[in-house]
Motif scaffolding. Sequence first.
Motif, PDB file in Angstrom:
ATOM      1  N   GLY A 523       0.810  -1.209   0.000  1.00 42.31           N
ATOM      2  CA  GLY A 523       0.000   0.000   0.000  1.00 42.31           C
ATOM      3  C   GLY A 523       0.844   1.260   0.000  1.00 42.31           C
ATOM      4  N   VAL A 524       0.196   2.421  -0.123  1.00 42.76           N
ATOM      5  CA  VAL A 524       0.943   3.681  -0.165  1.00 42.76           C
ATOM      6  C   VAL A 524       1.668   3.934   1.154  1.00 42.76           C
ATOM      7  N   ALA A 525       1.201   3.309   2.219  1.00 38.51           N
ATOM      8  CA  ALA A 525       1.868   3.485   3.517  1.00 38.51           C
ATOM      9  C   ALA A 525       3.290   2.937   3.494  1.00 38.51           C
ATOM     10  N   ALA A 526       3.546   2.013   2.564  1.00 37.46           N
ATOM     11  CA  ALA A 526       4.882   1.417   2.465  1.00 37.46           C
ATOM     12  C   ALA A 526       5.670   1.962   1.281  1.00 37.46           C
ATOM     13  N   ALA A 527       5.205   3.071   0.715  1.00 33.99           N
ATOM     14  CA  ALA A 527       5.836   3.600  -0.502  1.00 33.99           C
ATOM     15  C   ALA A 527       7.270   4.047  -0.271  1.00 33.99           C
ATOM     16  N   GLY A 528       7.540   4.594   0.908  1.00 33.06           N
ATOM     17  CA  GLY A 528       8.897   5.077   1.167  1.00 33.06           C
ATOM     18  C   GLY A 528       9.220   6.272   0.287  1.00 33.06           C
ATOM     19  N   ASP A 529      10.356   6.208  -0.388  1.00 32.72           N
ATOM     20  CA  ASP A 529      10.811   7.299  -1.239  1.00 32.72           C
ATOM     21  C   ASP A 529       9.876   7.439  -2.441  1.00 32.72           C
ATOM     22  N   PRO A 530       9.158   8.579  -2.591  1.00 31.22           N
ATOM     23  CA  PRO A 530       8.224   8.744  -3.706  1.00 31.22           C
ATOM     24  C   PRO A 530       8.909   8.630  -5.060  1.00 31.22           C
ATOM     25  N   ALA A 531      10.177   8.990  -5.126  1.00 30.96           N
ATOM     26  CA  ALA A 531      10.889   8.960  -6.406  1.00 30.96           C
ATOM     27  C   ALA A 531      11.041   7.542  -6.934  1.00 30.96           C
ATOM     28  N   SER A 532      11.114   6.552  -6.046  1.00 34.50           N
ATOM     29  CA  SER A 532      11.296   5.164  -6.489  1.00 34.50           C
ATOM     30  C   SER A 532      10.008   4.353  -6.417  1.00 34.50           C
ATOM     31  N   TRP A 533       8.910   4.953  -5.956  1.00 37.77           N
ATOM     32  CA  TRP A 533       7.649   4.235  -5.767  1.00 37.77           C
ATOM     33  C   TRP A 533       7.105   3.711  -7.098  1.00 37.77           C
TER      34      TRP A 533
END
Length: 629
Positions: A523-533
């Motif tokens: 989920g988006v909660a585990a996206a971390g760095d938006p640049a690498s999502w």
Amino acid sequence: MAGRIKDEDIALVRERTPIADVIGEYLQLRNAGGGSLKGLCPFHDEKSPSFNVTPSKNLYYCFGCGEGGDAISFVQKIEGLAFAEAVESLARQIGVTLRYEESGGRSTRRDEGKRQRLLDAHRAAAEFYAEQLLSPGAVEARRFLSERGFNRAHAEHFGLGYAPAGWENLTSHLRRKGFTDAELISGGLAAQGRRGAYDRFRNRLLWPVREVTGEVVGFGARKLDPAEDGPKYLNSPESPVFHKSRLLYGLDLAKRDISARNQAVIVEGYTDVMACHLAGVTTAVATCGTAFGEDHLKILRRMLLGRSNQGGKVVFTFDGDAAGQKAAVRAFAEEHGFASETFVAVQPDGLDPCDLRLHHGDQAVVDLVDHPLPLYEFMIRKVIEEYDLSAPEGRIAALDAAAPVVASIRDHGVRRFYGKNLDRWLGTLDEAFVLNRVNQHIRRATARGARSAPAPAAGPVPTPDAREAPYDLGDPSLQRERLALKVAVQFPGLAAGFDSFTAEDFTVPQHRAMLALIAGQGGVAAAGDPASWAARLREAAPTEAQRDFVTRLAVEQLELYGELDEHSARQILGTVRTHSINRRESNLQSELSRLGGSGDAGEQQRLLTELMALQQHKRALQEELAGGM
């Protein structure tokens, strides 16, 4: 410095290597007459075998692509080895000791090639881990196996092992055997830390992953202590010897029965492979921490020889849960390239083969594999069961969702057969109408394919669970959902409420598939760095079609009047959820109206209660959205 292998030793390897046995490890060979054997070429994609092997001359040649040579050149090409490495690999198998020449002409021994060193390290590691499984520290590993119906003999048959909890148990053991830290790190047995190499696998139950030839090239490892960090399953990383897209766990054990029985069974986990083999389904294999893909497909096709030569049956077994259904969708996407009859076996109670054997015995596993559904029937039925077939509107909606699946069937006769079945399953009682709907999708797909370039406003490439499903960018509902997906892909940090969406909140299969893809990555909660999502989502996408959709969502403009912030993101997601509630509200009201005076008071009360809960939920949502303004 050691030089080249002596010519007489190379000649000896050529002479003593039975080429049919070597090539037979990689593909099924059948008698072609005149002392020759024939199979599907492993070096190019073909449906009819044009790859010939002549054992009397120890040569092979493909009349389709022109590849040919001896056993050395075959191993060199199929394994991507240097000439000397291929000779060394074959020499080891047939027990020939090689000699090398130095520049001065003096004969000597030299260190084996890099690849062989890594294989030797993995073999030594497998032996070490197997010994550790009997140690006092492996009590949890043995308990894990026992609770799943496996005993010591089973563990030994599959070569299972245990990685002790310390940081350098394996590393120290292999150092003493002469292996360097660089070799252990390169092979994925160790990782690089600030103070040097340390064991990659610690306090885990291990399955050795072998090439088709039986050489250990990596490991699959299961965490034993839930409190410890790290994923539940951890596989060896990509290395010079471990390429997960080209490996199938259990293939070294299953290959001969796959060829003999013309059947391959694809399961999802290592314990499922064990359960199938122990139950008598000895054609079972599994992927190694990755989706079943094109390279896996090619391996099995060569083993099964292909439809044009009475090719075999491929049975995918999936868990009955959401992840299992996602796996079925992936299989559907790949089926068109498969030269064998493809089926799906799903246990109604959701048990995987391992649990099925544990709870119901070996015969239940055999029965599961023996009674699968054709993949097309499985996919069509999965689509239409999402709709209410008691009303004409529901049947038409189900037809529009299932017709693209039928339209994607390439064989005209098979397509017509499933078109008629679709009419029967829907209960429309109008075969001509259903077949016409299917043909509309075929014409639409043909017209799209004929265009040299897509129009700028064209929708995304359909995802595999909705081949050519209608995707109208002018539909307001679709626009709202697509905007929410763009927020989740481009700005996951602002999409806090996205993870609470369900498939019911989206109206088209493409969007539901994206929701499943995002959920599969935590989920988006585990996206971390938006640049690498977005890159993570692309890598996890099961097909090129969905990877393309992720790319579009990642680069398209959000089309907002202002900058996206937490408030506007909440409004976008809330609007999608509100319209979803409205749809469910309308459906409940329609169902109440349909019941009318039927006298089923209990059913009416249940619907009224559900309707009131929905209305209350909508009011709370509206208050939440208004409060953020």
